[in-house]
Design an enzyme around this catalytic site. Structure first.
Site, mmCIF file in Angstrom:
data_model
loop_
_atom_site.group_PDB
_atom_site.id
_atom_site.type_symbol
_atom_site.label_atom_id
_atom_site.label_comp_id
_atom_site.label_asym_id
_atom_site.label_seq_id
_atom_site.Cartn_x
_atom_site.Cartn_y
_atom_site.Cartn_z
ATOM 1 N N HIS A 127 1.201 -0.956 -0.055
ATOM 2 C CA HIS A 127 -0.206 -0.203 -0.003
ATOM 3 C C HIS A 127 1.116 1.207 0.057
ATOM 4 O O HIS A 127 0.912 2.421 -0.713
ATOM 5 C CB HIS A 127 -0.986 -0.776 1.249
ATOM 6 C CG HIS A 127 -1.863 1.745 1.237
ATOM 7 N ND1 HIS A 127 -2.739 2.171 1.065
ATOM 8 C CD2 HIS A 127 -1.284 2.196 2.550
ATOM 9 C CE1 HIS A 127 -2.988 2.850 1.811
ATOM 10 N NE2 HIS A 127 -2.232 3.007 2.314
ATOM 11 N N SER A 130 12.975 6.167 -13.100
ATOM 12 C CA SER A 130 12.095 6.448 -13.750
ATOM 13 C C SER A 130 12.205 7.814 -13.966
ATOM 14 O O SER A 130 11.921 8.301 -14.219
ATOM 15 C CB SER A 130 10.644 6.276 -13.751
ATOM 16 O OG SER A 130 9.715 6.271 -13.872
ATOM 17 N N HIS A 158 14.993 13.497 11.593
ATOM 18 C CA HIS A 158 13.283 13.857 12.573
ATOM 19 C C HIS A 158 13.031 12.152 12.612
ATOM 20 O O HIS A 158 12.113 12.286 12.866
ATOM 21 C CB HIS A 158 12.316 15.045 12.236
ATOM 22 C CG HIS A 158 12.020 15.670 11.150
ATOM 23 N ND1 HIS A 158 11.931 16.316 10.339
ATOM 24 C CD2 HIS A 158 11.376 14.569 10.504
ATOM 25 C CE1 HIS A 158 11.764 16.270 9.065
ATOM 26 N NE2 HIS A 158 11.001 14.835 9.349
ATOM 27 N N THR A 199 5.755 27.114 4.305
ATOM 28 C CA THR A 199 5.386 26.319 4.482
ATOM 29 C C THR A 199 3.979 28.183 5.187
ATOM 30 O O THR A 199 2.493 27.539 4.125
ATOM 31 C CB THR A 199 5.067 24.945 5.147
ATOM 32 O OG1 THR A 199 6.221 24.610 4.912
ATOM 33 C CG2 THR A 199 3.699 24.508 4.508
ATOM 34 N N ARG A 247 1.410 1.245 14.972
ATOM 35 C CA ARG A 247 1.214 1.088 13.931
ATOM 36 C C ARG A 247 1.036 -0.358 13.442
ATOM 37 O O ARG A 247 2.147 -0.813 13.976
ATOM 38 C CB ARG A 247 1.293 2.539 12.633
ATOM 39 C CG ARG A 247 3.415 2.082 13.003
ATOM 40 C CD ARG A 247 3.862 3.450 11.921
ATOM 41 N NE ARG A 247 3.589 3.258 11.280
ATOM 42 C CZ ARG A 247 4.566 3.929 10.283
ATOM 43 N NH1 ARG A 247 5.315 4.346 10.449
ATOM 44 N NH2 ARG A 247 4.482 3.696 8.298
#
Lengths: 541, 283
Positions: free
Chosen positions: A89, A184, A317, A343, A465
């Site tokens: 995934h 690629s 980090h 940002t 997770r």
């Protein structure tokens, strides 16, 4: 959308006759799609393959959420299978969905058009970039399906993927798939930089380039400098697995943490490789539907350049709990927080562009505003995770999962859809159904938020997770999250219905179907854009 | 300033045709990508099952693709009107950027080396924190490595000799300079092969020092092979009088690549052979 027949354009006339025998006329199927040297056709191939890969990756995520819907579920039979699914995934969504859609797809289609160039600098190389991606996709699918599959996670850390813990052939296929996808991207990056630096139309100075072109330029430099380091690291992994070396094998004196350094030296720029083109798309959409030029154009361009630079010096980090020194943690924490500044310039300027604008909430604009909203949430949790102290607690739990899905699967993917609805008329010549576009947006918006917002709570409560099961205490929010995933999955059906409507539509669009707000060069050519644009050099004032 | 920038409405439609080279459709890119997949799969099959057929097919396919593709490029460059000045500049960008990416490829191997060189305590399994690791005898930097350094530096001058002859229109000198450069490249490879076969440590299961040493010097050697091949192509093209004093980018690209390979070697020589030598050296 205005839907008048497009006015006949000067360059339409001699596209087909004058240079007809030079492969300038539309070629047959094999020549057009297998042997293409046309940036628009190659862009279409990229977008198509991104849709296919997105479906595969999406089915994998539906499987994951189905398994996690209730505690002690048995939809996925073993932890090994689970590991293979999460690994595939991650890899598929990053390398075969987001990057091909934004860079290979929209980049190929619109960078040459926006700078007034007839094609990319190296058209054959452009085609080979695409086919390397296809070959890589075959490999990553083999890595998922052969034997136990590849179970090391998309970060492919040793020792999880060394010869002892992942002895099968599948892991080698996944590692080589990264080589193929990397080549690629690298060839594509060289092509984009050469195109942008060398092929701008007269008058199109760097400081007049549309922001999407700036975004692709910075992205291409990140690819150029980051991908080879991943290639080196993956090569060393393959050698450790197959050729008896000890780069990351402690038994021979190797250092597994070194792999993490090399991987994240690539991996962090990779994050910006995925989001900078999204920034570019959002700038165009926000400006078009506010009917105002983008606020602080130069600041927007250089904010991306700064994000690109700083993105190379924050990698560790990702490794706050990986035995790096306290001094390193302090440095990488501070450097990471610095990224919030450029940002912030981006977010501020998008809002300032909308401010006082005559805003139209067409589907692309909804996705763009959705992007800004969700990216701010993902950015804020990013500031939280940048703190080395907090990260000790939150590392590798669902708070992190929520964070990076907010910036990527809600950020980058929303930008992909914003770009899709913004440009599909230019690419296909037909309008999308506005009502269903909005249905697609709202179902996705509700679905993904329902999926990922509760994961913040799960993470803060300590759910790790990469496990296929959890204690009963986490059942409530996991159920909510899975329901959200099913809603997002269903919204994909709406997307396919929209595709069907677009390609069966008889309506024709004008050159500039968005009107006065859309000012870049792709709006000066017919919709759909002719096979070859700009046979004559446009001059930009 | 943003009010008047990049607006489609400000576009003037000129009647000047664009100067770029629009390439005809080509099957080589698909074949190249398929060959690369066969190479990758071939390495996996060779490593796991000892079957080299797919690898051989892949390598043959890749080499053939390179041959026919670059043959097309050479032909196009000789076709008037295709490679105008701006296309030639584009090729320069392409080569320079490719070399930049190659530099980053070697950065990963130097990073690997310096990780242990500067922080020998990072070596696994409580190995004594010294570099090179205890018990490793290294190669004498002032034997073959120094000779190879001289060979490569000399080849850098001979390729420049060829370049100056080319600029002067002296084709014979160009051929001579290139021939000498190719021979020096082959001499370097012979030296490296001798060094590998006589090295005091083994690649296979030799531990972290041989791993770091062989991957850095090995990939460098591989790049010398590529560079020598590139120079051989230029030699053949020079013998066929395909270069002119004004247009010879194929040669220049080979020379750039050769200098890049040369510079990488200097770093290898200083950092790995010289600074990384053990108290007692073999060689």
């Amino acid at each position: 959308m205005s839907s008048t027949t497009h006015d006949d354009h000067a360059h339409n006339d001699h596209t087909h006759d004058a240079h007809g025998d030079h492969g300038h006329a539309k070629p047959g199927f094999v020549r057009r799609w297998l042997m293409s040297t046309n940036h628009k056709d190659i862009g279409t191939l990229y977008i198509t393959s991104a849709v296919i890969a997105g479906c595969v990756g999406g089915i994998l995520s539906m499987l994951m959420r189905a398994q996690l819907m209730y505690p002690h579920n048995h939809i996925i039979s073993s932890g090994t299978e689970w590991n293979a699914i999460i690994t595939a995934h991650g890899l598929i969504m990053i390398f075969w969905m987001v990057m091909p859609a934004l860079i290979g797809g929209f980049g190929n289609w619109f960078v040459p058009m926006m700078i007034g160039a007839p094609d990319m600098a190296f058209p054959r190389l452009n085609n080979m970039s695409f086919w390397f991606l296809v070959m890589g996709f075959i490999f990553v699918m083999l890595g998922l399906l052969i034997g136990d599959g590849t179970g090391a996670g998309w970060t492919i850390y040793p020792p999880l993927d060394n010869a002892r813990y992942s002895p099968g052939i599948a892991t080698d296929f996944s590692l080589f798939s990264l080589h193929l996808a990397g080549i690629s991207s690298l060839l594509g990056a060289i092509n984009f930089i050469a195109t942008i630096l060398n092929m701008r139309a007269p008058g199109m100075t760097m400081h007049k380039m549309p922001l999407f072109v700036w975004a692709i330029l910075v992205t291409a430099f990140l690819l150029l400098l980051a991908i080879p380091v991943l290639a080196g690291a993956v090569t060393m992994l393959i050698m450790d697995r197959n050729f008896g070396t000890s780069f990351f094998e402690p038994a021979g004196g190797g250092d597994p943490v070194l792999f993490q350094h090399l991987f994240w030296f690539f991996g962090h720029p990779e994050v910006y490789i995925m989001i900078l083109p999204a920034f570019g798309v959002i700038s165009h959409v926000v400006s078009t539907f506010s009917k105002k030029p983008i606020f602080g154009y130069l600041g927007m361009a250089y904010a991306m350049v700064i994000i690109g630079f700083v993105g190379f010096v924050v990698w560790a980090h990702h490794m706050f709990v990986s035995a790096i020194s306290t001094d390193s943690r302090v440095y990488f924490e501070v450097a990471t927080l610095v990224i919030a500044v450029p940002t912030g310039i981006k977010i501020f300027s998008w809002i300032a562009t909308m401010w006082g604008g005559s805003i139209e909430f067409k589907t692309p604009m909804l996705w763009a505003i959705g992007f800004i909203f969700l990216f701010v949430i993902g950015g804020a949790t990013g500031v939280v995770l940048a703190n080395a102290g907090l990260d000790q607690e939150l590392h590798n739990d669902y708070f992190l999962i929520a964070h990076f899905h907010y910036v990527l699967s809600l950020g980058a993917v929303f930008a992909i859809f914003a770009g899709f609805y913004y440009w599909i008329g230019k690419m296909s010549g037909h309008p999308y159904p506005e009502f269903w576009g909005k249905v697609h947006f709202w179902t996705t918006f509700i679905g993904v938020n329902l999926t990922f917002f509760p994961q913040h709570f799960l993470g803060l409560a300590g759910m790790p997770r990469r496990y296929p099961d959890y204690p009963d205490a986490f059942a409530g929010w996991n159920f909510v999250s899975s329901v959200g995933a099913m809603i997002s999955g269903a919204s994909t059906a709406v997307f396919f219905y929209i595709l069907y409507r677009i390609f069966t539509s008889k309506e024709k669009l004008a050159d500039n179907y968005w009107g006065e707000g859309a000012t870049t060069l792709e709006w000066a050519v017919p919709s759909p854009a002719p096979h070859h644009t700009f046979e004559d050099v446009p001059v930009i004032q | 300033m943003s009010g008047e920038v990049h607006t489609a409405t400000n576009q003037i439609k000129s009647t000047v045709p664009h100067p770029y080279h629009m390439v005809d459709p080509s099957i080589w890119p698909v074949l190249g990508a398929m060959s690369a997949m066969c190479v990758a799969g071939g390495i996996i099959f060779a490593a796991h099952f000892g079957n080299f057929i797919l690898l051989a097919v892949g390598l043959l396919g890749a080499m053939s693709t390179m041959y026919v593709w670059w043959r097309d490029v050479v032909r196009e460059s000789a076709t008037p009107g295709l490679h105008k000045m701006i296309t030639q500049i584009g090729l320069r960008y392409g080569m320079a950027l490719f070399i930049a990416s190659e530099v980053m490829f070697f950065v990963s191997f130097f990073w690997n080396y310096f990780n242990y060189f500067f922080y020998p305590d990072k070596m696994g399994y409580a190995m004594a924190p010294v570099w090179p690791p205890m018990g490793v005898t290294t190669i004498d930097p002032f034997a073959i490595p120094l000779f190879n350094t001289m060979v490569l530096l000399l080849s850098g001058t001979t390729v420049t000799w060829a370049h100056h002859c080319l600029l002067e229109g002296d084709n014979k000198g160009t051929v001579q300079g290139l021939a000498v450069t190719v021979m020096l490249g082959l001499a370097f490879l012979c030296g490296q092969a001798w060094e590998y076969t006589h090295s005091p440590f083994n690649f296979y299961h030799g531990g972290v020092f041989p791993s770091a040493f062989f991957i850095a010097t090995g990939f460098h050697g591989f790049h010398v092979i590529i560079g020598t091949g590139f120079l051989i192509v230029c030699l053949v093209r020079a013998m066929r009088h395909q270069f002119t004093p004004q247009r010879h980018f194929g040669f220049e690209a080979a020379a750039w690549y050769w200098h890049f390979v040369d510079v990488v070697w200097l770093f290898l020589f200083v950092c790995i052979y010289y600074l990384g030598r053990s108290a007692i050296v073999a060689g």
